[in-house]
Design an enzyme around this catalytic site. Structure first.
Site, PDB file in Angstrom:
ATOM      1  N   GLY A  47       0.828  -1.190   0.000  1.00 52.28           N
ATOM      2  CA  GLY A  47       0.000   0.000   0.000  1.00 52.28           C
ATOM      3  C   GLY A  47       0.863   1.240   0.000  1.00 52.28           C
ATOM      4  O   GLY A  47       2.077   1.171   0.241  1.00 52.28           O
ATOM      5  N   GLN A  52       3.171   9.960   1.542  1.00 50.78           N
ATOM      6  CA  GLN A  52       4.482   9.328   1.356  1.00 50.78           C
ATOM      7  C   GLN A  52       5.170   9.806   0.085  1.00 50.78           C
ATOM      8  O   GLN A  52       6.386   9.658  -0.044  1.00 50.78           O
ATOM      9  CB  GLN A  52       4.352   7.793   1.329  1.00 50.78           C
ATOM     10  CG  GLN A  52       3.989   7.199   2.681  1.00 50.78           C
ATOM     11  CD  GLN A  52       3.927   5.687   2.593  1.00 50.78           C
ATOM     12  OE1 GLN A  52       2.917   5.134   2.206  1.00 50.78           O
ATOM     13  NE2 GLN A  52       5.020   5.016   2.922  1.00 50.78           N
ATOM     14  N   CYS A 100       7.299  -0.656   5.978  1.00 48.46           N
ATOM     15  CA  CYS A 100       6.775   0.566   5.372  1.00 48.46           C
ATOM     16  C   CYS A 100       7.781   1.065   4.344  1.00 48.46           C
ATOM     17  O   CYS A 100       8.984   1.052   4.612  1.00 48.46           O
ATOM     18  CB  CYS A 100       6.572   1.623   6.463  1.00 48.46           C
ATOM     19  SG  CYS A 100       5.906   3.176   5.854  1.00 48.46           S
ATOM     20  N   LEU A 101       7.287   1.502   3.187  1.00 44.13           N
ATOM     21  CA  LEU A 101       8.203   1.984   2.149  1.00 44.13           C
ATOM     22  C   LEU A 101       8.937   3.252   2.582  1.00 44.13           C
ATOM     23  O   LEU A 101       9.970   3.575   2.013  1.00 44.13           O
ATOM     24  CB  LEU A 101       7.436   2.234   0.844  1.00 44.13           C
ATOM     25  CG  LEU A 101       6.822   0.982   0.192  1.00 44.13           C
ATOM     26  CD1 LEU A 101       6.035   1.374  -1.051  1.00 44.13           C
ATOM     27  CD2 LEU A 101       7.884  -0.063  -0.125  1.00 44.13           C
ATOM     28  N   HIS A 142      -2.711   0.681   8.694  1.00 42.06           N
ATOM     29  CA  HIS A 142      -1.353   1.204   8.476  1.00 42.06           C
ATOM     30  C   HIS A 142      -1.371   2.400   7.518  1.00 42.06           C
ATOM     31  O   HIS A 142      -0.804   3.453   7.821  1.00 42.06           O
ATOM     32  CB  HIS A 142      -0.448   0.087   7.934  1.00 42.06           C
ATOM     33  CG  HIS A 142       0.929   0.528   7.591  1.00 42.06           C
ATOM     34  ND1 HIS A 142       2.054   0.067   8.242  1.00 42.06           N
ATOM     35  CD2 HIS A 142       1.382   1.396   6.644  1.00 42.06           C
ATOM     36  CE1 HIS A 142       3.123   0.654   7.722  1.00 42.06           C
ATOM     37  NE2 HIS A 142       2.758   1.458   6.741  1.00 42.06           N
ATOM     38  N   GLU A 143      -2.049   2.215   6.378  1.00 49.06           N
ATOM     39  CA  GLU A 143      -2.040   3.279   5.365  1.00 49.06           C
ATOM     40  C   GLU A 143      -2.782   4.520   5.853  1.00 49.06           C
ATOM     41  O   GLU A 143      -2.322   5.640   5.639  1.00 49.06           O
ATOM     42  CB  GLU A 143      -2.642   2.781   4.047  1.00 49.06           C
ATOM     43  CG  GLU A 143      -1.882   1.638   3.381  1.00 49.06           C
ATOM     44  CD  GLU A 143      -0.390   1.887   3.245  1.00 49.06           C
ATOM     45  OE1 GLU A 143       0.029   3.057   3.115  1.00 49.06           O
ATOM     46  OE2 GLU A 143       0.379   0.900   3.291  1.00 49.06           O
ATOM     47  N   HIS A 146      -0.925   6.999   8.028  1.00 45.03           N
ATOM     48  CA  HIS A 146      -0.073   7.983   7.351  1.00 45.03           C
ATOM     49  C   HIS A 146      -0.795   9.317   7.161  1.00 45.03           C
ATOM     50  O   HIS A 146      -0.159  10.371   7.146  1.00 45.03           O
ATOM     51  CB  HIS A 146       0.356   7.457   5.974  1.00 45.03           C
ATOM     52  CG  HIS A 146       1.490   6.469   6.013  1.00 45.03           C
ATOM     53  ND1 HIS A 146       2.771   6.817   6.397  1.00 45.03           N
ATOM     54  CD2 HIS A 146       1.546   5.166   5.677  1.00 45.03           C
ATOM     55  CE1 HIS A 146       3.563   5.750   6.296  1.00 45.03           C
ATOM     56  NE2 HIS A 146       2.848   4.728   5.874  1.00 45.03           N
TER      57      HIS A 146
END
Ligand code: NI
Length: 174
Positions: A47, A52, A100-101, A142-143, A146
């Site tokens: 995701g 981000q 996480c990216l 999680h997403e 952000h």
């Protein structure tokens, strides 16, 4: 195809609260969503949230086919979710190893609500309203974190369960 630069933890912009999207649909939004999918695919993420890539709007994309990186992972439908709202359906908490990216190479054990209902709209303005659990619920939480400036390490209760993926002997997901 535009792969965008991903902000990494330590960049103070990742701690900002993103703003609701007021105009749906729009060409700009469609382009942004395409860039987000291109970026997510390039880095093989489950995701990605708009902040981000430095866009502070309440938009996340996610989805997982069973692939090399997630061979044991449940399928999560490819989803575009705008202005999401999450409701916790009960008090049951599950712990899962997350990555996480924006924090490449690291993993942490994060508690999340096991069942959630989430609502929002897609890029055409269609209503999304789903009740989910398992990995799907974890990815959404999680997403959406952000969008409120929350990175998963901020939710780790036991920092001995946080480290570099290569050094951790635990199974890895997300
Ligand atoms: Ni993330």
């Amino acid at each position: 195809m535009t792969v965008r630069k991903i902000l990494r933890m330590g960049d103070p912009r990742l701690l900002d609260t993103s703003k609701p999207i007021l105009t749906v649909p729009s060409k700009e939004l469609d382009q942004l969503i395409q860039d987000m999918f291109d970026t997510m695919e390039e880095y093989q993420g489950a995701g990605l949230a708009a902040p981000q890539i430095g866009v502070f709007q309440r938009l996340v994309v996610f989805g997982v086919d069973s692939n090399e990186r997630y061979p044991d992972t449940e399928h999560v439908p490819m989803t575009i979710l705008i202005n999401p709202e999450i409701e916790h359906l009960d008090d049951e908490i599950v712990e899962n190893w997350e990555g996480c990216l924006s924090i490449p190479g690291m993993r942490g054990l994060v508690p999340r609500h096991s069942s959630i209902r989430y609502k929002g709209i897609d890029q055409k303005g269609n209503i999304i309203d789903r009740t989910v659990d398992g990995f799907h619920a974890i990815v959404v939480q999680h997403e959406c974190d952000h969008l409120d400036g929350i990175l998963y390490p901020m939710r780790i209760p036991d920092m001995s369960c946080f480290g570099f993926e290569q050094e951790l002997s635990q199974p890895v997901e997300e």
